[in-house]
Design an enzyme around this catalytic site. Structure first.
Site, PDB file in Angstrom:
ATOM      1  CG  ASP A  85      -2.051   0.989   1.142  1.00 15.07           C
ATOM      2  OD1 ASP A  85      -2.117   1.708   0.128  1.00 15.07           O
ATOM      3  OD2 ASP A  85      -2.859   1.050   2.077  1.00 15.07           O
ATOM      4  CG  ASP A 130      -3.625   3.691  -3.150  1.00 12.55           C
ATOM      5  OD1 ASP A 130      -4.456   2.852  -3.542  1.00 12.55           O
ATOM      6  OD2 ASP A 130      -3.829   4.451  -2.184  1.00 12.55           O
ATOM      7  CD  GLU A 131      -5.744  -1.039  -1.743  1.00 19.03           C
ATOM      8  OE1 GLU A 131      -5.421  -1.707  -0.733  1.00 19.03           O
ATOM      9  OE2 GLU A 131      -6.826  -0.439  -1.846  1.00 19.03           O
TER      10      GLU A 131
END
Length: 359
Positions: free
Chosen positions: A13, A111-112
């Site tokens: 993350d 973002d992950e």
């Protein structure tokens, strides 16, 4: 790799991703409260997309109205959303993850992502991932380590920022047991309140909850699934099958409330036009439509219905306008959204979310 290597799930993350990308191109913002949202104008109706850690110290969080965020952090730098830049940065991060030795990568968003790896030292592997991402993108990330996707995802919260944390069947209840059910990935405030009405307040209480009671409240699938979440159980295999969208939607927030039916219909037509551009690119028929309505001051309603599979633009527009006709007359409207659901290909991932034992 030694003979003691075993499968692990890593959840990577990016730390304050959007804000971090903005700081990279504006180094003078480092250490200052930064808020990204809308067009960067707190006098307009928009919400916070992300806030730097410095801004979060003032109580600013994602989804908060921008005007409220500006009041909480009056000295913050407020920037407009720049999706193409964030997409480009995300692609670099994901390419870095795919380059890691033996990694299977399941992207969750900008973002992950989950990584499926086999190693005898998952913490060392996680630190190698962090170094690789930092070297290639200058972005920091946190890594959750688990024996299921759920445990890895929840573990990340304990590793932030820039750290790692391991959650497995061995320490799940020790670490998570006393936390409220809303702390679980997959349980929001509404579900946690329904659980609380049955005396289920903590993760431990959910893990040991009566199955029959949960099924009676949430149904046979979701009831058992929530209990599974309480135990941290579920899928342990990372699946890199490309995600196929179930539909496309667009919405607009009106800077001034609208009431006139003709104005609402015009807004719906424009949103349908935008949605259909996305739908055409998919090459799949529309099988359902929906609208999202937010009345002033802040009451949100969703209307949906299934339709016979169609590629016809006018049919989709007509069906959405049928839902628009159900909007309460003479009630001020601050937001309108439209959505088209698509037929799913036979080889698409099963299920709805990675928490439900797979995709």
């Amino acid at each position: 790799m030694t003979g003691s290597a075993r499968p692990w799930v890593l959840h990577v993350d990016l730390d304050q991703f959007i804000a971090a990308v903005e700081v990279l191109r504006r180094p003078e913002l480092a250490g200052r409260p930064v808020i990204v949202g809308g067009r960067g104008d707190p006098t307009e109706r928009a919400v916070v997309s992300t806030a730097s850690y410095e801004a979060r110290e003032f109580g600013v969080g994602s989804g908060m109205p921008l005007r409220i965020a500006a009041r909480k952090a009056p000295d913050a730098v407020i920037l407009p959303v720049d999706a193409p830049t964030y997409t480009a940065a995300s692609k670099e991060v994901m390419a870095t993850l795919r380059a890691q030795p033996g990694a299977v990568v399941q992207v969750l968003g900008w973002d992950e992502a989950f990584l499926g790896v086999s190693t005898d030292d998952p913490e060392a592997y996680a630190r190698d991932v962090q170094r690789a991402v930092l070297e290639r993108t200058r972005l920091h990330c946190s890594v959750g380590i688990g024996d299921t996707l759920v445990r890895a995802k929840n573990a990340t919260d304990f590793g932030k920022p820039r750290g790692t944390f391991r959650l497995t069947a061995d320490n799940w209840l020790e670490v998570m047991g006393d936390r409220p059910t809303v702390a679980l990935w997959g349980i929001g405030s509404k579900i946690s309140k329904r659980l609380a009405a049955h005396g289920i307040h903590t993760v431990t209480e959910l893990a040991h909850a009566d199955e029959a009671e949960l099924v009676a409240e949430f149904g046979p699938k979701m009831g058992l699934w929530y209990r599974q979440l309480g135990r941290g159980d579920g899928a342990s295999v990372v699946d890199d099958t490309p995600w196929v969208a179930r539909g496309h939607g667009r919405e607009t927030t009106f800077q001034q409330n609208i009431v006139e039916r003709a104005e609402i219909e015009d807004a719906a037509r424009e949103l349908v036009r935008q949605v259909l551009e996305d739908v055409v690119a998919e090459g799949r028929p529309v099988v359902g439509v929906g609208i999202k309505v937010r009345y002033a001051p802040f009451v949100t309603k969703n209307l949906v219905h299934k339709i016979p599979a169609t590629y016809d633009r006018e049919t989709v527009l007509t069906e959405i306008l049928k839902l628009v006709a159900k909007i309460e007359p003479d009630r001020p409207l601050r937001l309108l959204g439209v959505r088209a659901e698509l037929a799913m290909p036979d080889d698409a991932r099963e299920g709805h979310t990675p928490t439900r034992s797979g995709w």
